[in-house]
Design a protein around this motif. Sequence first.
Motif, PDB file in Angstrom:
ATOM      1  N   UNK A 175       0.537  -0.972  -0.262  1.00 11.00           N
ATOM      2  CA  UNK A 175       0.178  -0.348   0.073  1.00 11.00           C
ATOM      3  C   UNK A 175       0.883   1.061   0.026  1.00 11.00           C
ATOM      4  N   UNK A 176       2.033   1.082   0.695  1.00  8.05           N
ATOM      5  CA  UNK A 176       3.162   3.035   0.801  1.00  8.05           C
ATOM      6  C   UNK A 176       3.207   2.513  -0.664  1.00  8.05           C
ATOM      7  N   UNK A 177       4.355   1.700  -0.687  1.00 12.65           N
ATOM      8  CA  UNK A 177       4.874   1.506  -2.477  1.00 12.65           C
ATOM      9  C   UNK A 177       3.950   2.150  -3.486  1.00 12.65           C
ATOM     10  N   UNK A 178       2.471   2.053  -3.445  1.00 18.54           N
ATOM     11  CA  UNK A 178       2.089   2.550  -4.883  1.00 18.54           C
ATOM     12  C   UNK A 178       0.922   3.536  -4.203  1.00 18.54           C
ATOM     13  N   UNK A 179       0.950   4.068  -2.353  1.00 22.66           N
ATOM     14  CA  UNK A 179       0.947   6.132  -2.432  1.00 22.66           C
ATOM     15  C   UNK A 179       2.407   6.671  -2.895  1.00 22.66           C
ATOM     16  N   UNK A 180       3.329   5.913  -2.956  1.00 19.01           N
ATOM     17  CA  UNK A 180       4.817   7.025  -2.817  1.00 19.01           C
ATOM     18  C   UNK A 180       4.953   6.884  -4.303  1.00 19.01           C
ATOM     19  N   UNK A 181       4.424   5.524  -4.878  1.00 24.80           N
ATOM     20  CA  UNK A 181       4.751   5.524  -6.982  1.00 24.80           C
ATOM     21  C   UNK A 181       3.608   6.688  -7.445  1.00 24.80           C
ATOM     22  N   UNK A 182       2.355   6.808  -6.619  1.00 25.91           N
ATOM     23  CA  UNK A 182       1.438   7.746  -6.968  1.00 25.91           C
ATOM     24  C   UNK A 182       2.211   9.049  -7.412  1.00 25.91           C
ATOM     25  N   UNK A 183       2.462   9.166  -5.981  1.00 25.01           N
ATOM     26  CA  UNK A 183       2.760  10.274  -5.407  1.00 25.01           C
ATOM     27  C   UNK A 183       3.923  10.916  -6.625  1.00 25.01           C
ATOM     28  N   UNK A 184       5.094   9.507  -6.614  1.00 27.60           N
ATOM     29  CA  UNK A 184       6.077  10.893  -7.507  1.00 27.60           C
ATOM     30  C   UNK A 184       5.784  11.305  -9.573  1.00 27.60           C
ATOM     31  N   UNK A 185       4.686  10.345  -9.383  1.00 24.13           N
ATOM     32  CA  UNK A 185       3.813  10.801 -11.391  1.00 24.13           C
ATOM     33  C   UNK A 185       2.768  11.913 -10.744  1.00 24.13           C
ATOM     34  N   UNK A 186       3.138  12.293  -9.978  1.00 24.01           N
ATOM     35  CA  UNK A 186       2.013  13.726  -9.517  1.00 24.01           C
ATOM     36  C   UNK A 186       2.992  15.367  -9.779  1.00 24.01           C
TER      37      UNK A 186
END
Length: 455
Positions: free
Chosen positions: A444-455
């Motif tokens: 879950x934390x990896x998904x959140x970090x990856x999403x933040x990196x794409x915005x």
Amino acid sequence: MSLTFESWRLKARDLLIKGVPPNQTYWDESPSLFSFEETALFAPVPHPKVPKEFMELAEAVACARDPERWALLYRLLFRLNHENQNLLNIVVDEDVHKAKLLAKSVRHDIHKMHAFVRFKKADIDGVETYVAWHKPEHLILPLASPFFVRRFGDKPWSIFTPDGSAHWNLQSLSFSEGMPQNEFDHEDPFDEVWKTYYRSIFNPARLKIKMMKAEMSPKYWSSLPETEIIHELIRNTPKRLQDMAEAPRFKAEVPKTSSWEELRTAALSCKACPIAQQANHTVFGEGPLQADLMIVGEQPGDEEDLAGKVFIGPAGQILSQALALAGIDRESIYVTNAVKHFKWTQGTESKARIHKKASGAEMHACKPWLESEIALVKPKVILALGVTAGTALYGRLVQIQSERNKVNTSSAFAKSLTISWHPSAILRAFNDDDREQKMKDLVEDLKKAHHLSQT
């Protein structure tokens, strides 16, 4: 038998249907209610309606150790049906304010119970069972116990409190009478593990007794094995601070360069701290230098030290699995560690090299390499894995359980800084449920970090 939330709910509904106002009722701790008047002063409510928020609030308030809670709840219920359906939104209302304060106190007590229950292994009729004693502030056992079923459901256990006891037999959760602490007499060798762990995380430089007592109230100390050493640790704090001040400080000499290859080559010959003397390789980071997401682990393990490659051992395999589950290509991120050398000690009965936690001085010595990597890559998001990585990046001791859902947007290192479990914590999990939950958290934390990196 005392009054329960369910018995209160049924009786309150019956009174509301009949139109009995709050001032004509008297509630006590027995399952009884006495109405002072024969005739209701308000119109009956054939079909009572309450918002979902009230039921959640009432369930918590019902656990408060307050003799007026039942009367308060009926008063709110009556007013919701006769006065204002949006009553709970009026935070300055005296009844609403008191109910929400009680609910907040109850939820805080549940959180503390989840944190401070310490199970001890016991043999009961030949069955390995785990037992614990805890003294909550409120009557929270029914609300707090399901958490332990989810987390420790693979073993039978019992939790005893002065007001009641909860029992899990691998199939169902049951409750019985309470037990005073003087009747709970169980010792467990694992108590020493808790003391060792507490000694390892105790930081004399950050000792704030008032804050410590606020976080871990002395009222819980009698049932926590680690608190037996608190006075000793406080007493020895001045000497430890002096020892820390006199300890040698190491710091890597990092060349000023914009070339990653030059930086890595210089790191390979770094001998700034004692760990380097016993390591085979300096394990530098790897990944695209334009990566938007950087993952920072704690330190290399045995396999990483032998190969000179980052995150290739058991913890690295867990990380790769988590990245795959999160839908992230490992080749798209930069992966490194806060400490660049493997710190270990020799096993007593084998030739295996046993992982040993790097000290603050050793972490400080390696930090210039990490800072240089971050300066070259310039990631939008950094995900720290584990306490050592978190301490290096946050500049303070971190608590993963309470901080992993938060995003730090004021870091000097990246636009967003987050933290999660190190894969090794998943390998060392207490049981299958704990392992599964930590893996779920990491993904879950990896998904959140990856999403933040794409915005």
